[in-house]
Motif scaffolding. Structure first.
Motif, mmCIF file in Angstrom:
data_model
loop_
_atom_site.group_PDB
_atom_site.id
_atom_site.type_symbol
_atom_site.label_atom_id
_atom_site.label_comp_id
_atom_site.label_asym_id
_atom_site.label_seq_id
_atom_site.Cartn_x
_atom_site.Cartn_y
_atom_site.Cartn_z
ATOM 1 N N TYR A 21 0.938 -1.131 0.028
ATOM 2 C CA TYR A 21 -0.024 -0.079 -0.030
ATOM 3 C C TYR A 21 0.799 1.253 -0.017
ATOM 4 O O TYR A 21 2.082 1.360 0.605
ATOM 5 C CB TYR A 21 -0.659 0.027 1.258
ATOM 6 C CG TYR A 21 -1.518 1.144 1.489
ATOM 7 C CD1 TYR A 21 -2.705 1.717 0.986
ATOM 8 C CD2 TYR A 21 -1.114 2.026 2.657
ATOM 9 C CE1 TYR A 21 -3.153 2.794 1.163
ATOM 10 C CE2 TYR A 21 -1.689 3.317 3.080
ATOM 11 C CZ TYR A 21 -2.889 3.617 2.163
ATOM 12 O OH TYR A 21 -3.469 4.842 2.514
ATOM 13 N N TYR A 22 0.512 2.197 -0.753
ATOM 14 C CA TYR A 22 1.181 3.558 -0.943
ATOM 15 C C TYR A 22 0.366 4.741 -0.750
ATOM 16 O O TYR A 22 -0.794 4.685 -1.388
ATOM 17 C CB TYR A 22 1.920 3.841 -2.390
ATOM 18 C CG TYR A 22 2.765 2.572 -2.522
ATOM 19 C CD1 TYR A 22 4.148 2.654 -1.977
ATOM 20 C CD2 TYR A 22 2.374 1.571 -3.313
ATOM 21 C CE1 TYR A 22 5.058 1.623 -2.292
ATOM 22 C CE2 TYR A 22 3.225 0.458 -3.471
ATOM 23 C CZ TYR A 22 4.830 0.432 -3.035
ATOM 24 O OH TYR A 22 5.530 -0.396 -3.370
ATOM 25 N N VAL A 132 -13.428 -0.525 -2.432
ATOM 26 C CA VAL A 132 -12.030 -0.012 -2.425
ATOM 27 C C VAL A 132 -11.920 0.998 -1.314
ATOM 28 O O VAL A 132 -10.724 0.870 -0.773
ATOM 29 C CB VAL A 132 -11.867 0.722 -3.744
ATOM 30 C CG1 VAL A 132 -10.696 1.120 -3.809
ATOM 31 C CG2 VAL A 132 -12.073 -0.320 -4.858
ATOM 32 N N ASN A 133 -12.934 1.662 -0.918
ATOM 33 C CA ASN A 133 -12.779 2.749 0.282
ATOM 34 C C ASN A 133 -12.273 1.533 1.672
ATOM 35 O O ASN A 133 -11.446 2.075 2.147
ATOM 36 C CB ASN A 133 -13.968 3.121 0.500
ATOM 37 C CG ASN A 133 -14.211 4.709 -0.466
ATOM 38 O OD1 ASN A 133 -13.357 4.592 -1.215
ATOM 39 N ND2 ASN A 133 -15.138 5.311 -0.613
ATOM 40 N N CYS A 139 -5.809 -1.131 4.496
ATOM 41 C CA CYS A 139 -4.455 -0.969 4.402
ATOM 42 C C CYS A 139 -3.777 0.025 5.022
ATOM 43 O O CYS A 139 -2.690 -0.352 5.551
ATOM 44 C CB CYS A 139 -4.077 -0.919 2.723
ATOM 45 S SG CYS A 139 -4.568 -2.102 1.720
ATOM 46 N N ALA A 140 -4.346 1.299 5.237
ATOM 47 C CA ALA A 140 -3.871 2.434 5.866
ATOM 48 C C ALA A 140 -3.668 1.934 7.287
ATOM 49 O O ALA A 140 -2.507 2.031 8.009
ATOM 50 C CB ALA A 140 -4.468 3.625 5.874
ATOM 51 N N LYS A 141 -4.647 1.237 7.890
ATOM 52 C CA LYS A 141 -4.480 0.658 9.372
ATOM 53 C C LYS A 141 -3.252 -0.198 9.439
ATOM 54 O O LYS A 141 -2.636 -0.238 10.613
ATOM 55 C CB LYS A 141 -6.029 0.170 9.844
ATOM 56 C CG LYS A 141 -7.067 1.208 10.041
ATOM 57 C CD LYS A 141 -8.321 0.360 10.360
ATOM 58 C CE LYS A 141 -9.582 1.512 10.227
ATOM 59 N NZ LYS A 141 -10.632 0.884 10.774
ATOM 60 N N ARG A 142 -3.117 -0.890 8.554
ATOM 61 C CA ARG A 142 -2.048 -2.061 8.586
ATOM 62 C C ARG A 142 -0.698 -1.293 8.647
ATOM 63 O O ARG A 142 0.292 -2.018 9.242
ATOM 64 C CB ARG A 142 -2.338 -2.929 7.233
ATOM 65 C CG ARG A 142 -1.149 -4.063 7.432
ATOM 66 C CD ARG A 142 -1.502 -4.916 6.264
ATOM 67 N NE ARG A 142 -0.239 -5.883 6.158
ATOM 68 C CZ ARG A 142 0.739 -5.805 5.412
ATOM 69 N NH1 ARG A 142 0.988 -4.426 4.669
ATOM 70 N NH2 ARG A 142 1.661 -6.700 5.037
ATOM 71 N N ASP A 148 -3.183 -5.288 14.370
ATOM 72 C CA ASP A 148 -3.046 -6.725 14.127
ATOM 73 C C ASP A 148 -3.082 -6.884 12.481
ATOM 74 O O ASP A 148 -4.047 -7.102 11.977
ATOM 75 C CB ASP A 148 -4.516 -7.396 14.855
ATOM 76 C CG ASP A 148 -4.442 -8.869 14.741
ATOM 77 O OD1 ASP A 148 -3.723 -9.321 13.725
ATOM 78 O OD2 ASP A 148 -5.068 -9.468 15.658
ATOM 79 N N LYS A 149 -2.031 -7.110 12.103
ATOM 80 C CA LYS A 149 -1.757 -6.961 10.645
ATOM 81 C C LYS A 149 -2.431 -8.204 9.957
ATOM 82 O O LYS A 149 -2.903 -8.151 8.970
ATOM 83 C CB LYS A 149 -0.347 -7.177 10.166
ATOM 84 C CG LYS A 149 0.436 -5.886 10.460
ATOM 85 C CD LYS A 149 1.792 -5.898 9.995
ATOM 86 C CE LYS A 149 2.395 -4.578 9.974
ATOM 87 N NZ LYS A 149 2.315 -3.655 11.352
ATOM 88 N N GLY A 150 -2.430 -9.397 10.750
ATOM 89 C CA GLY A 150 -3.007 -10.700 10.176
ATOM 90 C C GLY A 150 -4.641 -10.551 9.801
ATOM 91 O O GLY A 150 -5.164 -10.619 8.718
ATOM 92 N N LEU A 151 -5.493 -9.880 10.964
ATOM 93 C CA LEU A 151 -6.764 -9.818 10.702
ATOM 94 C C LEU A 151 -7.083 -8.722 9.821
ATOM 95 O O LEU A 151 -7.902 -8.859 8.954
ATOM 96 C CB LEU A 151 -7.242 -9.221 11.997
ATOM 97 C CG LEU A 151 -7.512 -10.377 13.351
ATOM 98 C CD1 LEU A 151 -8.120 -9.736 14.380
ATOM 99 C CD2 LEU A 151 -8.324 -11.555 12.774
ATOM 100 N N LEU A 152 -6.222 -7.521 9.570
ATOM 101 C CA LEU A 152 -6.431 -6.667 8.677
ATOM 102 C C LEU A 152 -6.235 -7.211 7.089
ATOM 103 O O LEU A 152 -6.896 -6.713 6.269
ATOM 104 C CB LEU A 152 -5.460 -5.389 8.735
ATOM 105 C CG LEU A 152 -5.967 -4.587 9.835
ATOM 106 C CD1 LEU A 152 -4.916 -3.536 10.456
ATOM 107 C CD2 LEU A 152 -7.244 -3.745 10.020
#
Length: 291
Positions: A21-22, A132-133, A139-142, A148-152
């Motif tokens: 994500y960028y 997409v939103n 992605c931004a929260k990740r 919690d990257k796995g759940l995101l």
């Protein structure tokens, strides 16, 4: 800073989650999207402002809320206008390689037997925008170290499945037209030129050299190249040299004069003038700002 290349060879994400994500605003070093392509797919969401995107010779004038979905290997470039945009670059096959039911339904998409729609205006594709939103927000929260990257990542995969399911159910695609073969060949010719520039930017490059790579006469080549990249061939060579010089300024301790020569400029004063016209500051100030 990653090396600037027309063909992005680097892996996006990890093997387990091959996506990246960028968030791009005017402070981002790649704010202006130069012509490039990669083997992954890409989602672009326009958060604010306007964005002029050129995709395989087709111009798209995108506004806030619009979504662009780029298939793998599509040559694309863009000019933002007071714009903030987000990109999600992903390996579609890699993300779902262990999910048989998804692979089965997405096989025509993987194989490019069908060509999914590229541009989804928010005012007529509000369901696409919702998916997409949500995907981009997760992605931004990740990016948060406490997340919690796995759940995101699971949420992102879910929204991506919803996105493609909706596109396929509503037939937002077309079959490959027979006349696309000539256009594809022309795009491949320009890609060959871009690779040549990438490999030889430090040497003397002439218009005749580039036209010869494309197997076109110089006048016709200039028209085709500008249609694809929004710049003349020699403007693009200069821009590429400046991008390489900018990378060397922040990743090496070479003198500015040495960097000028290494990136294809034979005159220090001219290099400084061109660099400032593109980056807004002199090479010396640019280096200090990225120290």
């Amino acid at each position: 800073m990653h090396p600037f290349t027309y063909y992005e060879k680097r892996q996006h994400g990890t093997r387990e989650f091959p996506a990246e994500y960028y968030y791009v605003d005017s402070r981002h070093p790649r704010y202006i999207m130069s012509a490039h392509w990669h083997t992954e797919w890409e989602l672009i969401r326009i958060k604010s402002g306007n964005f002029t995107l050129l995709v395989d010779e087709i111009e798209i004038l995108a506004k806030a809320g619009d979504v662009i979905l780029l298939r793998d290997s599509m040559l694309h470039s863009g000019i933002p206008h007071e714009c903030i945009y987000e990109c999600f670059v992903f390996d579609l096959h890699g993300l779902f390689r262990t999910t048989e039911i998804v692979k089965q339904h997405l096989r025509p998409v993987y194989n490019l037997d069908i060509l999914t729609q590229v541009y989804f205006p928010c005012d007529s594709c509000n369901v696409i925008s919702l998916f997409v939103n949500a995907l981009m927000d997760n992605c931004a929260k990740r990016e948060d170290s406490k997340a919690d990257k796995g759940l995101l990542e699971l949420s992102v995969l879910g929204y991506l499945c919803n996105l493609f399911s909706y596109i396929l159910q509503n037939r937002m695609y077309k079959t490959v037209p027979l006349e696309s073969a000539h256009k594809s060949y022309r795009i491949d010719q320009i890609k060959a030129v871009l690779k040549y520039i990438e490999q030889n930017y430090g040497t003397n490059i002439t218009l005749n050299d580039l036209a010869g790579i494309a197997n076109m006469n110089p006048n016709y080549f200039c028209r085709v190249f500008q249609n694809v990249t929004q710049q003349t061939p020699m403007e693009y060579v200069i821009y590429y040299r400046v991008e390489q010089a900018a990378m060397m300024l922040v990743t090496t301790e070479l003198s500015i004069t040495a960097i000028a020569f290494a990136s294809g400029f034979n005159d220090h004063s001219y290099f400084t003038k061109v660099f400032k016209s593109i980056k807004g500051v002199t090479p010396r100030v640019y280096r200090k700002g990225h120290a």
